[in-house]
Enzyme design. Structure first.
Site, PDB file in Angstrom:
ATOM      1  CD  GLU A  45      35.100  32.109  30.160  1.00  0.00           C
ATOM      2  OE1 GLU A  45      36.229  32.577  30.065  1.00  0.00           O
ATOM      3  OE2 GLU A  45      34.647  31.662  31.232  1.00  0.00           O
TER       4      GLU A  45
ATOM      5  CG  HIS B  52      30.191  61.085  19.179  1.00  0.00           C
ATOM      6  ND1 HIS B  52      29.916  62.205  18.431  1.00  0.00           N
ATOM      7  CD2 HIS B  52      29.331  61.119  20.227  1.00  0.00           C
ATOM      8  CE1 HIS B  52      28.948  62.907  19.016  1.00  0.00           C
ATOM      9  NE2 HIS B  52      28.573  62.256  20.109  1.00  0.00           N
TER      10      HIS B  52
ATOM     11  CE  LYS C  18      42.029  29.041  33.017  1.00  0.00           C
ATOM     12  NZ  LYS C  18      41.299  28.792  34.252  1.00  0.00           N
TER      13      LYS C  18
HETATM   14  O1  PA5 Z   1      34.469  31.846  34.216  1.00  0.00           O
HETATM   15  C1  PA5 Z   1      35.445  31.141  34.285  1.00  0.00           C
HETATM   16  O2  PA5 Z   1      35.399  29.990  34.702  1.00  0.00           O
HETATM   17  C2  PA5 Z   1      36.811  31.680  33.880  1.00  0.00           C
HETATM   18  O3  PA5 Z   1      36.735  32.941  33.311  1.00  0.00           O
HETATM   19  C3  PA5 Z   1      37.708  31.771  35.103  1.00  0.00           C
HETATM   20  O4  PA5 Z   1      37.121  32.619  36.042  1.00  0.00           O
HETATM   21  C4  PA5 Z   1      39.097  32.270  34.742  1.00  0.00           C
HETATM   22  O5  PA5 Z   1      39.664  31.464  33.759  1.00  0.00           O
HETATM   23  C5  PA5 Z   1      39.991  32.283  35.974  1.00  0.00           C
HETATM   24  O6  PA5 Z   1      40.011  31.005  36.551  1.00  0.00           O
HETATM   25  P1  PA5 Z   1      40.365  30.788  38.057  1.00  0.00           P
HETATM   26  O7  PA5 Z   1      39.361  31.481  38.897  1.00  0.00           O
HETATM   27  O8  PA5 Z   1      40.343  29.304  38.228  1.00  0.00           O
HETATM   28  O9  PA5 Z   1      41.751  31.365  38.258  1.00  0.00           O
END
Ligand code: PA5
Length: 480
Positions: A305, A334, A448
């Site tokens: 990310e 394996h 989202k």
């Molecule tokens: O790292 C990030 O920002 C995302 O992976 C969020 O943690 C994830 O989308 C969940 O979002 P939130 O904590 O707002 O529910």
């Protein structure tokens, strides 16, 4: 005195990066890097270091300050102790950065069969369940095994509006209220969200739920050292102060601009150079410890990310990002190893190696007359595990495959704190090397928004239209 205040213990618990097998002297010039490649990045590393420290000073990189939040840790610990008498189960509702850090700590530092231990064997702490998916069968099935009167739910969402977590919350709230009443249910919900904004914040205000906020400027995937990771850890009796001490120790080690002295910068530079100069676009993380598989999962998210981006910081399209892959030693020897040994030269493999496991398991000397297995007896699983990790490393090196090892003297809260902080700094530094913003996730946000549209959220009608039009473009003739 805590053991982390003893400098000889700290020295013995120092984790190290061994990158011999990333270098030309080990795997040859075609795939390996040279000292000159690294030295040529030194000035850039210094500039990035200065920029990061400047931002840090201004509060723009708040994850750096989390290891120093001792007051927050004390408050969490106090509540965790209080939970022992009240709850049999703790369920964590969250997804992505709001779940993976907590899971990583749980898998790393708790007994491998924690939930199957008796309450006494668990030190009086509750069982723990992480629910990071809305699969109806898996989520719905949870209520077949829980006594809600003895269950606490920790709802975690930084934005406070993620569809998955908020749907889980709505379901849980209704079920709890049904069993415990409008007033009674409130003691069973703990919330972690932004300190000011979002729907969950509004709900806390209305309901008066117990509130352990995430600091404003800390993004989901950098939040493991906030209540997101620390509350579920403390609720199992893990020493969260020692985790923070490990992270502080790594912070000191990473506060040096020189690549050759800074393990996070060095590993970031090696990954970056291998990607840009040697075309190694895949980062495999392969722990030789089942306790570390949650860390590999957590790393996969922070790496993907943070670094997978369409735009550079100058606005130009760059489409960069190493693809993180998770493997597990010895299991994936394996399954994946054939590909790593003989497939394309497009991977860097990072082993996580543990020098001393917490127990020794001897292999009995039976059937000593059968020569194909007689060599096993009188050894231990520890020796076999070590032999296999060493053999895999040597075999890959012989095949000119880039690999490095992060070595943990043992697994404990101090070494895990070091490891997590190392990867956080490494990720931010590598983002700066790629000249992208490692702190946003516009690609995730688009998914989202389309979900909001499909679920009929007010203000997202255009997204519903866009999603429906996208689905209509599908043609029957391309489906068999
Ligand atoms: O790292 C990030 O920002 C995302 O992976 C969020 O943690 C994830 O989308 C969940 O979002 P939130 O904590 O707002 O529910």
């Amino acid at each position: 005195m805590h053991r982390w205040e003893d400098s000889s213990w700290v020295d013995a618990m120092r984790i190290t990066l061994d990158f011999n097998n990333m270098m030309a002297h080990s795997i040859g010039e075609k795939h390996g890097l040279t000292d000159e490649d690294i030295n040529a990045l030194e000035d850039t590393a210094k500039d990035i270091h200065n920029e990061l420290m400047e931002r840090r000073k201004k509060g723009g990189l708040q994850f750096y300050e989390l290891p120093y939040q001792e007051e927050m840790a004390l408050r969490i610990e106090e509540y965790a102790e209080d939970m022992k008498a009240r709850f049999e189960n703790l369920v964590i509702l969250g997804i992505g950065g709001s779940a993976l850090g907590g899971m990583a700590l749980h898998i790393a530092l708790n007994h491998p069969y924690y939930n199957l231990l008796s309450k006494q064997e668990r030190g009086g702490y509750p069982k723990v369940f992480f629910k990071d998916n809305v699969d109806p069968d898996w989520f719905g099935g949870l209520f077949d095994i829980l006594d809600l009167k003895k269950t606490a739910f920790h709802v975690i969402s930084k934005s406070g509006e993620t569809s998955e977590t908020m749907s889980q919350f709505l379901i849980v709230r209704e079920k709890l209220t049904h069993v415990l009443g409008e007033k009674g249910h409130k003691d069973h919900i703990i919330v972690t969200t932004d300190p000011q904004k979002g729907a969950l914040r509004e709900i806390i205000k209305r309901e008066g739920y117990l509130d352990f906020p995430i600091p404003r400027a800390v993004g989901g995937r950098f939040s493991v050292l906030t209540p997101v990771g620390l509350l579920p850890a403390a609720a199992c009796g893990i020493d969260i102060h020692e985790i923070l001490a490990g992270a502080r120790y790594m912070d000191q080690r990473c506060n040096i601009p020189t690549l050759w002295e800074n393990p996070a910068y060095m590993n970031g530079a090696l990954q970056y150079l291998s990607y840009t100069r040697k075309n190694k676009t895949i980062s495999v993380m392969m722990p030789y410890s089942a306790h570390l598989k949650g860390i590999a999962n957590w790393f996969r998210q922070i790496w993907a990310e943070s670094l997978g981006k369409r735009y550079g910081i100058d606005g130009a399209k760059v489409y960069v990002g190493p693809t993180p892959v998770k493997a597990l030693g010895v299991t994936d020897q394996h399954s994946q190893l054939q590909l790593y040994m003989e497939g394309p030269f497009d991977k860097v493999i990072t082993f996580l190696v543990v020098r001393k496991h917490s127990r020794e398991v001897p292999i009995p000397n039976l059937y000593s007359d059968i020569k194909d297995i007689s060599h096993l007896g009188n050894h231990s699983l520890n020796q076999l595990f070590y032999a296999e990790s060493t053999a895999t490393e040597l075999a890959l090196t012989k095949s000119e495959r880039s690999n490095c090892s992060i070595v943990l003297p043992e697994i404990n809260p101090f070494t895990i704190g070091q490891l997590l902080f190392l990867f956080e700094v490494q990720t931010v530094f590598t983002g700066w090397l790629f000249r992208i913003n490692p702190l946003d996730q516009p690609g995730v946000e688009e998914g989202k928004r389309l979900t909001y549209g499909l679920m009929g959220r007010v203000g997202f009608e255009h997204k519903r239209k866009e999603a429906e039009e996208g689905l209509l473009k599908k043609q029957k003739r391309y489906m068999v």
